[in-house]
Every structure is written in structure tokens, then in C-alpha cells.
Design an enzyme around this catalytic site. Structure first.
Site, PDB file in Angstrom:
ATOM      1  N   HIS A 179       1.810 -12.251 -18.348  1.00 30.63           N
ATOM      2  CA  HIS A 179       2.123 -10.823 -18.266  1.00 30.63           C
ATOM      3  C   HIS A 179       3.653 -10.698 -18.270  1.00 30.63           C
ATOM      4  CE1 HIS A 179       2.410  -6.671 -17.179  1.00 30.63           C
ATOM      5  NE2 HIS A 179       3.138  -6.990 -16.140  1.00 30.63           N
ATOM      6  N   ALA A 226       0.810  -1.223   0.000  1.00 32.56           N
ATOM      7  CA  ALA A 226       0.000   0.000   0.000  1.00 32.56           C
ATOM      8  C   ALA A 226       0.844   1.274   0.000  1.00 32.56           C
ATOM      9  CB  ALA A 226      -0.930  -0.004   1.216  1.00 32.56           C
ATOM     10  N   ALA A 227       2.085   1.185   0.496  1.00 32.08           N
ATOM     11  CA  ALA A 227       2.929   2.380   0.534  1.00 32.08           C
ATOM     12  C   ALA A 227       3.785   2.524  -0.733  1.00 32.08           C
ATOM     13  CB  ALA A 227       3.831   2.349   1.771  1.00 32.08           C
ATOM     14  N   ASP A 258      -1.873  -4.413 -20.087  1.00 27.85           N
ATOM     15  CA  ASP A 258      -1.444  -4.778 -21.446  1.00 27.85           C
ATOM     16  C   ASP A 258      -2.603  -4.588 -22.429  1.00 27.85           C
ATOM     17  OD1 ASP A 258       1.105  -5.864 -20.380  1.00 27.85           O
ATOM     18  OD2 ASP A 258      -0.248  -7.285 -19.431  1.00 27.85           O
TER      19      ASP A 258
END
Ligand code: NAI
Length: 327
Positions: free
Chosen positions: A187, A12-13, A159
Site C-alpha cells: 500500500h 479512535a479519535a 486502492d
């Protein structure tokens, strides 16, 4: 108006986290009338930075945001999660071999899978963004035996969006003119953006571009866009990745439009020759909170070769994490 939805965000940071949290809190993940409870997971040294972000979230006075809780313990952070966005991952550093990378990420995604299994809500939906996303999703899934396998997905929506944008700009049409684009496979640089079923104002895209552009410009530009962003920005894609994560979950929850589909990496049921269980990108529709693989598309030799190459890479990654005892 439904009850609040608990959304857990890991990493989250980080830079994607910073672009993501404010859009979740403002209603873009689920819809403009769905209240949200945020639960943030970070490693201990980044807790303070996460608290700073939480202060800014408070300062926005978002009407839909009911709470923000921060923890460095997955069993706390995934408690009651309806949506889990697994963004935090171990990046590849100089000299790191693929095995080292997979092992380091196993140390993150195994305990997170276990925690999701133990404490998340029964309806939890998981999106893995942190790379190598498809295989990290496979690791987390392997450690969450009580969660239906199809709830573990990985992100290829960035993508997909990149491919739409490149095609729209080539054909000088608005992005809204483009339907049924597909990203197949992993990916990674082996991914295959498929224009043979894509429609532009109702006509097949591959027939509106020349083969050389498709092969030598379009495919590599989409596949290597992440590296081009790093080169230009000096940092990897963040706001566009956050936007794609929002798109992925919004579509999963709210469905695809009639006459269109999107791309997502979901567990294979064996469709299109992709070995069952691999978390591979497919053309998918979403309805009633479930993704389904679009069936019955004809795959010509050009596409077959490229899909097979990317799927082979996914198989190698799966064998490698198996060899490491991670799944
Ligand atoms: P970042 O390095 O800015 O942030 C990652 C954050 O994750 C850091 O704050 C770190 O402390 C945290 N973290 C590390 N281990 C953790 C753990 N065990 N639990 C909770 N948090 C943990 O990275 P950024 O730019 O936000 O990217 C995150 C990931 O997303 C990377 O793996 C990146 O490769 C991937 N990515 C994936 C894309 C996709 O299309 N699937 C597109 C762009 C990025």
C-alpha cells in the site's frame, strides 16, 4: 442472530476513527443483525476527544451497539477483541527518514501485537490501516506468536475501490460491472493495480483500454490518489478509508461473491514469487472467515515487473524493521 462481537479500534479519535465508528455501530462491519461491543484505544491526550465521540455514539441510540469502552492501555482495549482495527499510527513528518518512521511505528505496533497476543479473543482478526500498513502489520504479527499468522492483514481495499471507480468511469459502466480487479504489493506508490484479469461485463478490462491510458493514466492515478485527496481536501482520505476498512472486514467475515475476488494484503505463502511471510496485497477470495490467494493466474512481463518492484519495496521495509530489532 449471533452473540455480540467485540471490535477494538485504535486511533479512535482520529479522522478515520470518526468516520468508522458510526458505521460499525450501525451494523455495516459485520452485518445488520450482529450486536457490537466497541473498545476504543487512544493515546492519553486524545482520551477526552474519544469520550466526545462515545457521547455521540450514545446519542445515535444504535440498536446493535451494546457498549463503548475507552482506554489508553492496549491490554485493556484489546481485551476479548474478535476484530481489531489498527488505525492509529505515527504519520511521516517533514524531514523524517523511512527508518525513523518505521521505528516510531514499531513503538506502537509492537506493544499492540503483544497485547493482542495476551488478551484478544482466540478468533481475533486484525486489519492494519495505519501506515506503513503492510509493515506495521508485520511488526504486530511478530509480537503475537500465539495468534495464527494469517489473522494479520493490511488494507489495500481503498486502492482496490479507487481502481474500480477509475475504470468504471473510463469505460462508462457502473462499478458493479467490474469483477476480479487486483491490487498487488505494497500500500504505497509502488502498488500495482492489475487489469489483465479484471472483467468488465465478462470481457478482460486491459483489452478495452489503450495501453497508454493503462500505463500513464490509470496506474499512477490509482497509486497517487491519496496525495490527490490531500491536495484537494487539505486532509487525507478518511471516509473512503473507513469505508474500505468496513469492506475488508465485511468480506473477510461474510465471504466474496461467486465469480469475483477482492484485494487484501495478507501473509504470503510464496504464491506468485512473493517471498513467504511478507504481508503483500494479492487477489483473494474469502470463505468461512478465511482469505485465500487466488491461484493459477498468468502473469505477463508487464505485470511481473511491477509486482516485483512493489514486493522488493516490502522486502526492504522488512529488512529495515529487522535491522531495527522490531521483528
Ligand atoms: P489521524 O491523525 O486523524 O488519527 C490518528 C489517531 O491515532 C490520532 O487520534 C492519534 O491520537 C491516534 N494514535 C496515535 N498513536 C496511537 C497509539 N499508539 N494508540 C492508539 N491511538 C494512537 O489520522 P487518520 O487520518 O485517522 O489516519 C490514520 C492512519 O491511517 C494514518 O497512518 C494514515 O496514513 C492511514 N491511512 C491508511 C490508508 C490505507 O489505505 N491503508 C488510507 C488512509 C489513511
Amino acid at each position: 442472530v449471533q452473540g455480540p462481537v467485540t471490535v477494538t479500534v485504535t486511533g479512535a479519535a482520529g479522522q478515520i476513527g470518526y468516520a468508522l465508528l458510526f458505521r460499525i455501530a450501525s451494523g455495516h462491519l459485520l452485518g445488520p443483525d450482529v450486536p457490537v461491543k466497541l473498545r476504543l484505544l487512544e493515546i492519553t491526550p486524545a482520551l477526552k476527544a474519544a469520550e466526545g465521540t462515545a457521547m455521540e455514539l450514545a446519542d445515535c441510540a444504535f440498536p446493535l451497539l451494546q457498549s463503548v469502552d475507552i482506554s489508553d492501555d492496549p491490554r485493556v482495549a484489546f481485551d476479548g477483541a474478535n476484530v481489531a482495527l489498527l488505525v492509529g499510527a505515527r504519520p511521516r513528518t517533514k524531514g523524517m527518514e523511512r527508518g525513523d518512521l518505521l521505528e516510531a511505528n514499531g513503538g506502537i505496533f509492537k506493544p499492540q501485537g503483544e497485547a493482542i497476543n495476551a488478551v484478544a479473543a482466540d478468533d481475533v482478526k486484525v486489519l492494519v490501516v495505519g501506515n506503513p500498513a503492510n509493515t506495521n502489520a508485520l511488526i504486530a504479527q511478530a509480537h503475537a506468536p500465539d495468534v495464527p499468522a494469517e489473522r494479520f492483514t493490511a488494507m489495500t481495499r481503498l486502492d482496490h475501490n479507487r481502481a474500480i471507480s477509475q475504470l468504471a468511469s473510463k469505460l462508462e459502466v457502473p462499478v458493479t460491472a467490474i469483477k476480479k480487479l487486483t491490487i498487488w504489493g505494497n500500500h504505497s506508490a509502488t502498488q500495482y493495480p492489475d487489469l489483465f484479469h479484471t472483467e468488465v461485463n465478462g470481457k478482460i478490462a486491459a483489452e478495452q483500454v489503450d495501453e497508454a491510458w493503462l500505463k500513464d493514466t490509470f496506474i499512477p492515478t490509482v497509486a497517487k490518489r491519496g496525495a490527490a485527496i490531500i491536495e484537494a481536501r487539505g486532509a487525507s482520505s478518511a471516509a473512503s478509508a473507513a469505508n474500505a476498512a468496513i469492506d475488508h472486514v465485511f468480506t473477510w467475515v461474510n465471504g466474496t461473491a461467486e465469480g469475483d475476488w477482492t484485494s487484501a494484503a495478507i501473509p504470503s505463502d510464496g504464491s506468485y514469487g512473493v517471498p513467504e511471510g511478507l504481508i503483500s496485497s494479492f487477489p483473494v477470495t474469502a470463505k468461512d472467515g478465511k482469505f485465500s490467494i487466488v491461484q493459477g493466474l498468468e502473469i505477463d512481463a508487464f505485470s511481473r515487473e511491477r509486482i516485483d518492484a512493489s514486493v522488493a519495496e516490502l522486502g526492504e521495509e522488512r529488512d529495515a524493521v529487522r535491522g531495527l530489532g522490531l521483528i
